[in-house]
Motif scaffolding. Structure first.
Motif, mmCIF file in Angstrom:
data_model
loop_
_atom_site.group_PDB
_atom_site.id
_atom_site.type_symbol
_atom_site.label_atom_id
_atom_site.label_comp_id
_atom_site.label_asym_id
_atom_site.label_seq_id
_atom_site.Cartn_x
_atom_site.Cartn_y
_atom_site.Cartn_z
ATOM 1 N N PRO A 190 0.761 -1.225 -0.059
ATOM 2 C CA PRO A 190 -0.012 0.052 -0.100
ATOM 3 C C PRO A 190 0.650 1.228 -0.093
ATOM 4 C CG PRO A 190 -0.895 -1.721 1.422
ATOM 5 C CD PRO A 190 0.488 -2.279 1.039
ATOM 6 N N ILE A 191 1.904 1.206 0.565
ATOM 7 C CA ILE A 191 2.629 2.595 0.917
ATOM 8 C C ILE A 191 3.445 2.821 -0.589
ATOM 9 C CG2 ILE A 191 4.848 3.563 1.816
ATOM 10 C CD1 ILE A 191 4.123 2.338 4.691
ATOM 11 N N ASN A 192 3.941 2.051 -0.970
ATOM 12 C CA ASN A 192 4.603 1.995 -2.500
ATOM 13 C C ASN A 192 3.525 2.097 -3.630
ATOM 14 O OD1 ASN A 192 7.591 2.176 -2.119
ATOM 15 N ND2 ASN A 192 7.445 -0.067 -1.250
ATOM 16 N N ARG A 193 2.586 1.675 -3.629
ATOM 17 C CA ARG A 193 1.452 1.750 -4.474
ATOM 18 C C ARG A 193 1.306 3.031 -4.264
ATOM 19 N NH1 ARG A 193 -2.912 -1.236 -2.320
ATOM 20 N NH2 ARG A 193 -1.815 -3.012 -2.896
ATOM 21 N N GLY A 194 0.728 3.751 -3.254
ATOM 22 C CA GLY A 194 0.280 5.385 -3.348
ATOM 23 C C GLY A 194 1.568 6.227 -4.054
ATOM 24 N N ARG A 195 2.571 5.722 -3.635
ATOM 25 C CA ARG A 195 3.762 6.491 -4.418
ATOM 26 C C ARG A 195 4.051 6.369 -5.853
ATOM 27 N NH1 ARG A 195 8.316 4.774 0.122
ATOM 28 N NH2 ARG A 195 7.792 6.239 1.926
ATOM 29 N N LEU A 196 3.639 5.270 -5.979
ATOM 30 C CA LEU A 196 3.747 4.876 -7.703
ATOM 31 C C LEU A 196 2.495 5.528 -8.271
ATOM 32 C CD1 LEU A 196 4.860 1.208 -7.782
ATOM 33 C CD2 LEU A 196 5.907 2.811 -8.620
ATOM 34 N N GLN A 197 1.547 5.653 -7.827
ATOM 35 C CA GLN A 197 0.282 6.351 -8.444
ATOM 36 C C GLN A 197 0.484 7.786 -8.381
ATOM 37 O OE1 GLN A 197 -2.805 5.409 -5.571
ATOM 38 N NE2 GLN A 197 -3.388 3.517 -6.462
ATOM 39 N N ASP A 198 1.138 8.484 -7.362
ATOM 40 C CA ASP A 198 1.427 9.783 -7.441
ATOM 41 C C ASP A 198 2.723 9.930 -8.671
ATOM 42 O OD1 ASP A 198 -0.035 10.178 -5.542
ATOM 43 O OD2 ASP A 198 1.407 10.451 -3.948
ATOM 44 N N GLU A 199 3.581 9.020 -8.973
ATOM 45 C CA GLU A 199 4.674 9.346 -9.720
ATOM 46 C C GLU A 199 4.051 9.305 -11.100
ATOM 47 O OE1 GLU A 199 7.583 6.579 -8.993
ATOM 48 O OE2 GLU A 199 8.377 7.300 -7.200
ATOM 49 N N PHE A 200 3.102 8.100 -11.432
ATOM 50 C CA PHE A 200 2.613 8.132 -12.691
ATOM 51 C C PHE A 200 1.668 9.369 -13.044
ATOM 52 C CE2 PHE A 200 -0.942 7.149 -15.453
ATOM 53 C CZ PHE A 200 -0.285 6.592 -16.524
ATOM 54 N N LEU A 201 1.013 10.058 -12.040
ATOM 55 C CA LEU A 201 0.289 11.184 -12.178
ATOM 56 C C LEU A 201 1.273 12.436 -12.684
ATOM 57 C CD1 LEU A 201 -2.358 10.705 -9.585
ATOM 58 C CD2 LEU A 201 -2.822 10.583 -11.877
#
Length: 374
Positions: A190-201
């Protein structure tokens, strides 16, 4: 035999070619022996440069729709247009070289270096070595990896999050007009998922590709999508709309139930403090916890609740006070139909009372981290 010029897109000043619009026209997919179709009369348009998220329960045809777009399977009826041209008129192998693809399992080749993985499609297209090297390094920098440090490593030498970022870079390498992303962050914690989502955006804001994104997570859909298609079981489109409209005006009980009873809180996550009319401090020196103007209202609410209900001081990028946000202000936003969807404020911004107190609580301010909802 693929010539060097085949499918090679011209590199503009930004290094990225324009995206292409996508349109599904009454697409149906029926498998032999099945009583109901996997996809039924699906029609939707994705404007160039936007992210369309497909979401729905198991059996709703999310991945089937994606596989139809790149012709991994053929439609029973209907048509799919990419850039105004039917994909059914294209050779499947040629079409797929012009579509970036990111999957949950990442799919990097373990025997190739990171640089070679990123260069997979450009190499198939016959790009010269110098151009491939430039593109590979450019994309590694774009996803936040140092080319000098990472290009010669192998996938097993990277973390799961780093490998997923390389997967996104590989999908962008040949500068496709369309990207398909099938639960790309589903296997990440979950923590890295949120970061990856932000990076993709952040990345999408730069490259502006047309993206079809499949997920089973409505919160991820709301965060990632410019438009969301909610599919019922059997591949029937229940509603196709921007996130704010989906949350404020669900088409029926199925959509309302699917997005959840906390639709109001989800809407708070789509609105930043810069979108609402803040309370002016009325000349008093603001105190308590400080929060950036770019924070979401949902994160601000979490901080207020963990601070005993006391107001937050909102600061802009220059560290100047933009106003105050209180529990009552957020409550007003939740109570106003359409206010968040339209980026409106909470009616009268008002002024702080003499003590600067707001709503319930009034407990001491805390300096801890926000426990903001994800």
């Amino acid at each position: 035999m693929i010539s060097q010029s085949d499918n090679a897109r011209p590199e503009g000043s930004s290094g990225f070619a324009p995206a292409a619009p996508l349109e599904l026209q009454r697409v149906t997919k029926r498998y032999s022996g099945q009583a109901t179709p996997a996809i039924a009369e699906l029609s939707l348009e994705v404007p160039a440069g936007e992210v369309c998220v497909l979401v729905g329960p198991s059996g709703s045809g999310k991945t089937t729709a994606m596989r139809l777009i790149n012709r991994m399977i053929e439609p029973t009826s209907g048509d799919i247009l990419l850039g105004g041209r039917s994909v059914l008129e294209r050779r499947p192998d040629e079409l797929r070289r012009e579509i970036g693809y990111v999957i949950q399992q990442i799919g990097l080749f373990p025997h190739l270096t990171i640089g070679e993985n990123v260069a997979t499609v450009p190499r198939l297209l016959g790009w010269d070595r110098a151009r491939i090297a430039r593109r590979s390094d450019e994309l590694l920098e774009l996803i936040g990896l140092d080319p000098d440090e990472m290009r010669d490593r192998y996938p097993t030498q990277l973390s799961g999050g780093q490998r997923q970022r390389v997967g996104v870079a590989r999908a962008l390498a040949a500068d496709p007009p369309l990207m398909l992303m099938d639960e790309p962050f589903g296997a990440i914690d979950p923590i890295n998922r949120g970061r990856l989502q932000d990076e993709f955006l952040r990345l999408q804001a730069k490259v502006r590709k047309t993206v079809v994104f499949v997920t089973h997570d409505i919160d991820e859909a709301i965060k990632m999508g410019d438009r969301i298609a909610i599919l019922r079981e059997g591949g029937v489109l229940a509603q196709y709309a921007p996130p704010t409209e989906l949350l404020s005006q669900p088409a029926d009980d199925f959509v309302a139930q699917f997005v959840g009873a906390d639709r109001g809180l989800k809407r708070l996550a789509l609105t930043t403090l810069g979108d609402v009319e803040l309370i002016q401090p009325n000349g008093l020196a603001p105190s308590g916890r400080r929060v950036p103007l770019r924070s979401t209202v949902r994160d601000a609410l979490s901080m207020i609740l963990t601070s005993g209900g006391r107001p937050l001081t909102v600061i802009d990028d220059d560290d100047d006070v933009a106003g105050l946000v209180t529990l009552e202000l957020v409550g007003g936003l939740l109570g106003q139909d359409g206010a968040l969807a339209n980026g409106g404020g909470a009616g009268e911004g008002g002024e702080a009372s003499e003590g600067g107190e707001a709503g319930e609580g009034g407990g001491p301010s805390e300096a801890g981290e926000s426990g903001g909802p994800g």
